[in-house]
Design a protein around this motif. Structure first.
Motif, PDB file in Angstrom:
ATOM      1  N   HIS A   1     -59.281  20.017   1.782  1.00  0.00           N
ATOM      2  CA  HIS A   1     -58.467  19.734   2.967  1.00  0.00           C
ATOM      3  C   HIS A   1     -57.671  20.971   3.364  1.00  0.00           C
ATOM      4  O   HIS A   1     -57.460  21.890   2.577  1.00  0.00           O
ATOM      5  N   TYR A   2     -57.281  20.943   4.617  1.00  0.00           N
ATOM      6  CA  TYR A   2     -56.477  22.006   5.207  1.00  0.00           C
ATOM      7  C   TYR A   2     -55.311  21.335   5.914  1.00  0.00           C
ATOM      8  O   TYR A   2     -55.516  20.431   6.729  1.00  0.00           O
ATOM      9  N   ALA A   3     -54.089  21.757   5.594  1.00  0.00           N
ATOM     10  CA  ALA A   3     -52.896  21.196   6.229  1.00  0.00           C
ATOM     11  C   ALA A   3     -52.490  22.097   7.382  1.00  0.00           C
ATOM     12  O   ALA A   3     -51.827  23.109   7.173  1.00  0.00           O
ATOM     13  N   PHE A   4     -52.919  21.731   8.573  1.00  0.00           N
ATOM     14  CA  PHE A   4     -52.531  22.517   9.739  1.00  0.00           C
ATOM     15  C   PHE A   4     -51.052  22.322  10.038  1.00  0.00           C
ATOM     16  O   PHE A   4     -50.362  23.251  10.415  1.00  0.00           O
ATOM     17  N   LYS A   5     -50.577  21.087   9.876  1.00  0.00           N
ATOM     18  CA  LYS A   5     -49.165  20.745  10.041  1.00  0.00           C
ATOM     19  C   LYS A   5     -48.757  19.964   8.793  1.00  0.00           C
ATOM     20  O   LYS A   5     -49.593  19.285   8.190  1.00  0.00           O
ATOM     21  N   PRO A   6     -47.496  20.015   8.400  1.00  0.00           N
ATOM     22  CA  PRO A   6     -47.065  19.259   7.210  1.00  0.00           C
ATOM     23  C   PRO A   6     -47.403  17.772   7.362  1.00  0.00           C
ATOM     24  O   PRO A   6     -47.133  17.156   8.392  1.00  0.00           O
TER      25      PRO A   6
ATOM     26  N   GLN B   1     -49.790  11.460   6.991  1.00  0.00           N
ATOM     27  CA  GLN B   1     -48.888  10.741   6.090  1.00  0.00           C
ATOM     28  C   GLN B   1     -47.991   9.759   6.828  1.00  0.00           C
ATOM     29  O   GLN B   1     -47.462   8.824   6.235  1.00  0.00           O
ATOM     30  N   ASP B   2     -47.808   9.936   8.143  1.00  0.00           N
ATOM     31  CA  ASP B   2     -47.015   8.995   8.926  1.00  0.00           C
ATOM     32  C   ASP B   2     -47.760   7.682   9.177  1.00  0.00           C
ATOM     33  O   ASP B   2     -47.146   6.695   9.562  1.00  0.00           O
ATOM     34  N   ASN B   3     -49.074   7.680   9.013  1.00  0.00           N
ATOM     35  CA  ASN B   3     -49.895   6.488   9.212  1.00  0.00           C
ATOM     36  C   ASN B   3     -51.020   6.504   8.168  1.00  0.00           C
ATOM     37  O   ASN B   3     -52.195   6.630   8.514  1.00  0.00           O
TER      38      ASN B   3
END
Length: 135
Positions: free
Chosen positions: A60-65, A84-86
């Motif tokens: 995976h790549y975290a473009f935004k936190p 992570q918000d949904n």
């Protein structure tokens, strides 16, 4: 049940549920991550998408936190995104499906960001950003 796999076949997925809110996204990020004029994405329930082979190859790549783009570590095929918000929903890249689906796209989104060579030839509603009602 829907079957999906990456380009090299190392990662195989099975979806035992529906695909909702299918859109063609023309935003800069989707164009960059897909390498195409747009990415076709649909939401699936996280608990209905199973990795049946190659889980060890998923990176995976975290473009935004808190927002991860999951892909095959061998062939780099984009698979799905998580937020992570949904956490109960995943955004599946429909290009990885190995079978026909019954659901259909509902719109073209972020059309003001589209590639200048894209003609938007599908007969779908067009929005400046997200389709109405999506958060």
């Amino acid at each position: 049940m829907y079957q999906a796999s990456c380009l090299c076949g190392a990662v195989k997925l099975a979806l035992q549920g529906a695909i909702s809110s299918i859109i063609h996204c023309h935003c800069f990020l989707c164009r960059k991550s897909s390498g195409t004029a747009y990415a076709t994405n649909g939401f699936v329930n996280q608990d209905e998408l199973k990795v049946i082979a190659g889980e060890e190859h998923i990176r995976h790549y975290a473009f935004k936190p808190g927002r991860l783009r999951h892909f095959c570590g061998i062939c780099a095929s984009p698979l799905y995104s998580s937020n992570q918000d949904n956490p109960e929903k995943l955004r599946l890249r429909l290009g990885i499906l190995d079978c026909d689906i019954t659901e259909r796209p509902m719109s073209h989104n972020y059309v003001t960001s589209k590639a200048n060579w894209e003609e938007l030839d599908a007969d779908l509603p067009r929005y400046e950003s997200k389709e109405p009602g999506r958060e």
